[in-house]
Design a protein around this motif. Sequence first.
Motif, PDB file in Angstrom:
ATOM      1  N   VAL A 107      35.539  30.393  49.944  1.00 12.79           N
ATOM      2  CA  VAL A 107      34.541  31.428  50.177  1.00 12.79           C
ATOM      3  C   VAL A 107      35.118  32.759  49.720  1.00 12.79           C
ATOM      4  CG1 VAL A 107      33.175  32.630  51.914  1.00 12.79           C
ATOM      5  CG2 VAL A 107      33.564  30.160  52.111  1.00 12.79           C
ATOM      6  N   MET A 108      34.448  33.412  48.784  1.00 17.12           N
ATOM      7  CA  MET A 108      34.945  34.659  48.231  1.00 17.12           C
ATOM      8  C   MET A 108      34.455  35.832  49.080  1.00 17.12           C
ATOM      9  SD  MET A 108      36.662  33.486  45.745  1.00 17.12           S
ATOM     10  CE  MET A 108      37.092  34.980  44.846  1.00 17.12           C
ATOM     11  N   ALA A 109      35.377  36.694  49.458  1.00 17.91           N
ATOM     12  CA  ALA A 109      35.003  37.878  50.228  1.00 17.91           C
ATOM     13  C   ALA A 109      34.350  38.899  49.318  1.00 17.91           C
ATOM     14  CB  ALA A 109      36.245  38.473  50.879  1.00 17.91           C
ATOM     15  N   ALA A 110      33.411  39.650  49.864  1.00 21.79           N
ATOM     16  CA  ALA A 110      32.766  40.709  49.099  1.00 21.79           C
ATOM     17  C   ALA A 110      33.768  41.827  48.821  1.00 21.79           C
ATOM     18  CB  ALA A 110      31.577  41.247  49.880  1.00 21.79           C
ATOM     19  N   ASP A 111      33.553  42.530  47.720  1.00 21.52           N
ATOM     20  CA  ASP A 111      34.419  43.657  47.373  1.00 21.52           C
ATOM     21  C   ASP A 111      34.116  44.879  48.245  1.00 21.52           C
ATOM     22  OD1 ASP A 111      35.617  42.183  45.298  1.00 21.52           O
ATOM     23  OD2 ASP A 111      34.039  42.767  43.889  1.00 21.52           O
TER      24      ASP A 111
ATOM     25  N   SER B 169      24.174  42.452  43.205  1.00 27.06           N
ATOM     26  CA  SER B 169      25.603  42.695  42.984  1.00 27.06           C
ATOM     27  C   SER B 169      26.375  41.400  42.803  1.00 27.06           C
ATOM     28  CB  SER B 169      26.189  43.485  44.165  1.00 27.06           C
ATOM     29  OG  SER B 169      26.230  42.672  45.338  1.00 27.06           O
ATOM     30  N   ASN B 170      25.636  40.287  42.818  1.00 28.34           N
ATOM     31  CA  ASN B 170      26.265  38.963  42.701  1.00 28.34           C
ATOM     32  C   ASN B 170      27.311  38.746  43.789  1.00 28.34           C
ATOM     33  OD1 ASN B 170      26.469  36.434  41.473  1.00 28.34           O
ATOM     34  ND2 ASN B 170      28.147  37.075  40.123  1.00 28.34           N
ATOM     35  N   GLY B 171      26.981  39.235  44.981  1.00 26.77           N
ATOM     36  CA  GLY B 171      27.869  39.026  46.120  1.00 26.77           C
ATOM     37  C   GLY B 171      29.001  40.025  46.257  1.00 26.77           C
ATOM     38  N   ALA B 172      29.093  40.973  45.331  1.00 26.18           N
ATOM     39  CA  ALA B 172      30.190  41.945  45.407  1.00 26.18           C
ATOM     40  C   ALA B 172      29.993  42.924  46.565  1.00 26.18           C
ATOM     41  CB  ALA B 172      30.307  42.712  44.098  1.00 26.18           C
ATOM     42  N   ILE B 173      28.735  43.149  46.955  1.00 29.32           N
ATOM     43  CA  ILE B 173      28.433  44.045  48.071  1.00 29.32           C
ATOM     44  C   ILE B 173      27.800  43.233  49.195  1.00 29.32           C
ATOM     45  CG2 ILE B 173      27.241  46.129  48.825  1.00 29.32           C
ATOM     46  CD1 ILE B 173      27.036  46.959  45.885  1.00 29.32           C
ATOM     47  N   GLU B 174      28.373  43.329  50.377  1.00 31.16           N
ATOM     48  CA  GLU B 174      27.814  42.685  51.559  1.00 31.16           C
ATOM     49  C   GLU B 174      27.187  43.755  52.448  1.00 31.16           C
ATOM     50  OE1 GLU B 174      29.177  39.917  55.379  1.00 31.16           O
ATOM     51  OE2 GLU B 174      30.687  40.892  54.120  1.00 31.16           O
ATOM     52  N   VAL B 175      26.021  43.468  53.002  1.00 31.61           N
ATOM     53  CA  VAL B 175      25.344  44.403  53.895  1.00 31.61           C
ATOM     54  C   VAL B 175      25.313  43.795  55.297  1.00 31.61           C
ATOM     55  CG1 VAL B 175      23.211  45.633  54.430  1.00 31.61           C
ATOM     56  CG2 VAL B 175      23.932  45.349  52.033  1.00 31.61           C
ATOM     57  N   GLU B 176      25.870  44.506  56.270  1.00 34.90           N
ATOM     58  CA  GLU B 176      25.835  44.093  57.670  1.00 34.90           C
ATOM     59  C   GLU B 176      24.804  44.947  58.399  1.00 34.90           C
ATOM     60  OE1 GLU B 176      29.769  44.638  59.118  1.00 34.90           O
ATOM     61  OE2 GLU B 176      30.603  42.901  58.056  1.00 34.90           O
ATOM     62  N   ILE B 177      23.867  44.297  59.101  1.00 35.67           N
ATOM     63  CA  ILE B 177      22.794  45.005  59.799  1.00 35.67           C
ATOM     64  C   ILE B 177      23.080  45.022  61.301  1.00 35.67           C
ATOM     65  CG2 ILE B 177      20.330  44.993  60.362  1.00 35.67           C
ATOM     66  CD1 ILE B 177      19.827  43.640  57.668  1.00 35.67           C
TER      67      ILE B 177
END
Length: 339
Positions: A9-13, A43-51
């Motif tokens: 699992v790749m972590a977001a940048d 962003s192809n998963g490079a940015i993760e958004v936490e709500i």
Amino acid sequence: MTAALAGPVMAADYTIRAVANSNENDEDYDGLEVFKSYVESASNGAIEVEIYMGTQLCSNGAECLQGVADGSIDVYISTSGGAAGLFPYVQVLDLPYVMQDDRIAEMVLSGDFTRTMRDMALEDSGGAIRLMTIGNTGGWRNFANTKKRVQTPADLEGMKMRTVVADLPQELVRALGAAPTPIPWPELFTSLQTGVVEGTKNGITDIMSMKFPEAGLQYVTLDGHAYMGALWWMSNEKFMALPEDARRVVVDGFYALQQATFASPKRKSIPAYKDFVAGGGDLYVPTPEEKQAFADAVQPVYEWFNANVTGGEKILTALQTAVAEATAELDADRARDIQ
């Protein structure tokens, strides 16, 4: 074996922590879900958004905006009242009867008016807090009360009207002869029920979601005196630290969020109005002459705004210019479309 086949699992940048002091039935949540989906996909998963909904990270406008300024929160949505303590000129969105309908409001808030407010907020926050977009959170504000049908300003005379702590809504209520009574939102149901206040200025979706008719709120006058703007703020440091392609994704994500919040109240208001009337509520649409009487009665509020709010004259001029331009453009479009 399943884990091996799935791969690492790749972590977001980058991670964006977004806060709304509401719940998952609100337009704010609809907008954040669209924002999250778009940004993470584009962003192809490079940015993760936490709500973070509710008060998990902060509990009110002042506290949450301080979190944006110091970097503990990346994105926050406020009403104009929630941000007025730091940026008093955002109350321009609460000035009554400036924008006539959804099409004008949506065009105005998608253009240079919002950029003007962004520049003012960046300057006043020392470059810390960036206004990303202005959407909607609840449709249009209308007068609602527990006592009687309101058709003219005289009908509000002496009525105890709930307002937020911000100055402009209180000046508006005074101009109409009513008594402004600041009440926190979570206390409004009980305040209506016990007669601490007799009325409020809210959209129908908020009225129904908070079950205010059960507290005695049975009269709504659809005067549409203010568009319920939602101000979406972001840590400018966090935004500018992103590479340019990621900033473009975030900007486009806020556009998608804005469009979602423009649409959400329109859909949610349909069952809300039906349920209000079915429960015995009185829904009144003022005549053009009656609405003009309200508009005439609140003129002192504009004078107060220009005289008492730092940056007020500048932002009001920007809003009025944007409304005039949008009105002219939409009138021309309608003229072509009906031929």
